[in-house]
Design an enzyme around this catalytic site. Structure first.
Site, short mmCIF file in Angstrom:
data_model
loop_
_atom_site.label_atom_id
_atom_site.label_comp_id
_atom_site.label_asym_id
_atom_site.label_seq_id
_atom_site.Cartn_x
_atom_site.Cartn_y
_atom_site.Cartn_z
N VAL A 184 6.40 -5.01 -8.12
CA VAL A 184 5.70 -5.36 -6.87
C VAL A 184 4.51 -4.42 -6.73
O VAL A 184 4.69 -3.21 -6.82
CB VAL A 184 6.65 -5.19 -5.66
CG1 VAL A 184 5.91 -5.49 -4.36
CG2 VAL A 184 7.88 -6.08 -5.82
N LYS A 185 3.34 -4.97 -6.53
CA LYS A 185 2.16 -4.10 -6.41
C LYS A 185 2.04 -3.65 -4.95
O LYS A 185 1.22 -4.15 -4.17
CB LYS A 185 0.90 -4.81 -6.90
CG LYS A 185 -0.24 -3.84 -7.17
CD LYS A 185 -1.31 -4.47 -8.01
CE LYS A 185 -2.57 -3.62 -8.04
NZ LYS A 185 -2.42 -2.30 -8.64
N ALA A 186 2.93 -2.72 -4.60
CA ALA A 186 3.02 -2.24 -3.22
C ALA A 186 2.28 -0.91 -3.11
O ALA A 186 2.41 -0.04 -3.98
CB ALA A 186 4.49 -2.05 -2.85
N TYR A 245 2.36 3.81 -4.90
CA TYR A 245 1.31 4.69 -5.42
C TYR A 245 1.47 6.14 -4.97
O TYR A 245 0.71 7.00 -5.40
CB TYR A 245 -0.07 4.09 -5.11
CG TYR A 245 -0.28 2.89 -6.01
CD1 TYR A 245 -0.90 3.02 -7.24
CD2 TYR A 245 0.28 1.66 -5.69
CE1 TYR A 245 -1.02 1.95 -8.09
CE2 TYR A 245 0.17 0.57 -6.54
CZ TYR A 245 -0.47 0.73 -7.75
OH TYR A 245 -0.57 -0.34 -8.61
#
Ligand code: PMP
Length: 306
Positions: free
Chosen positions: A157-159, A163
């Protein structure tokens, strides 16, 4: 990065002037916890005077998957978002390489509600010059931080929250005099860099950690695997990768929308090959450079003309 802001930001269905695109100060932090995003590049073809968005459909599919996996509502369709992005890039008059960032988030409070939160969507664009074929190289080190795993904070998931892991690793690497970090996963196998996937060349084979290694399912990775396999006839392997395999490799490079193709010339201060950009990396970079800009006309479905 440019010092001027583009004219418009797209917010929940319409373009809004840059200065008016704000959210309330009390949303700082909470909106970030729920947010998922995409990073998309558009490449300017100077001869044709055309701008091409690279792999737009694949990015929008991954965006929809991130929204779904985070149990937010899909407020706009694929076609609506595609149209919004193209309209926004036109409105901001990008006649240069550019970066496009759609973000979905909720204002439902720190942890969200159980019923599928009403998602808000913001899209912004900025000029961002490609560094493909610029000759830049990175020195990398293995991080003391472990890559987040699927059962903790799924890297698939590019949450935005993911990061924090990237930030810890990247900051540590730079503090210690390196350009980039590399992260091992919870099983002690190589995962990826803070914002890019990783490939290595060993004895003529292109090797990359598999999609179950704690990586973002990178669109650049998939593109390069296809180019390498189908166009360059390379032998391509997706599997677990050990740390010491990087020390034993002839070539190592990072790949991602932002990172594009970034050659790694040393790992933990051990030179990779002869510490120069290797021939396989060079070949892949050259083909990628031509295909993203539409200089090479193959795979037209990968490029959306603005
Ligand atoms: N891994 C991470 C953690 C990233 O942030 C990125 C950049 N989006 C990538 C890999 C590369 O993914 P893509 O090729 O889809 O940009």
């Amino acid at each position: 990065m440019p010092d001027t802001n583009p004219q418009f930001v797209w917010v929940d269905g319409k373009p809004v002037a840059w200065n008016d695109a704000t959210i309330h100060i009390t949303q700082v932090g909470t909106a970030g916890v729920s947010s998922v995003f995409e990073g998309i590049r558009a490449y300017w073809n100077a001869d044709q005077k055309k701008l091409f968005v690279f792999r737009l459909d694949a990015h929008l599919d991954r965006f929809a998957q991130s929204i779904r996996l985070m149990r937010m509502q899909q407020t706009f369709s694929h076609a609506q978002l595609k149209n919004a992005i193209l309209e926004l890039v036109r409105a901001n008059q990008h006649a240069e390489d550019a970066y496009i960032r759609p973000i979905a988030f909720t204002e439902a409070g720190m942890f969200g509600s159980a019923g599928g939160d009403q998602g808000r969507i913001v899209i912004n664009t900025q000029a961002w010059q490609s560094r493909l074929k610029s000759g830049k190289v990175n020195h990398a080190c293995f991080s003391s931080w472990t890559r987040i795993s699927d059962n903790v904070m799924p890297p698939r998931v590019k949450a935005s929250s993911n990061y924090l892991n990237s930030r810890l690793a990247g900051e540590e690497a730079r503090r210690n005099g390196y350009d980039s970090a590399l992260l091992l996963n919870a099983n002690g196998k190589v995962a990826e860099a803070p914002g890019a996937c990783l490939m290595l060349v060993r004895d003529g084979k292109l090797i990359t950690p598999s999609v179950t290694s704690g990586i973002l399912e990178s669109i650049t990775r998939e593109t390069l695997l296809e180019i390498s396999r189908e166009w360059l006839g390379l032998s391509v392997v997706e599997r677990d990768v050990d740390r010491t395999e990087l020390y034993a490799s002839q070539e190592v490079f990072l790949c991602g929308t932002g990172a594009e193709i970034t050659p790694i010339v040393s790992v933990d201060r051990l030179p990779v090959g002869n510490s120069e950009i290797g021939p396989v990396t060079k070949k892949i970079e050259s083909v990628y450079h031509d295909v993203v800009r539409g200089i090479d006309a193959q795979c037209p479905e990968w490029r959306t003309e603005v």
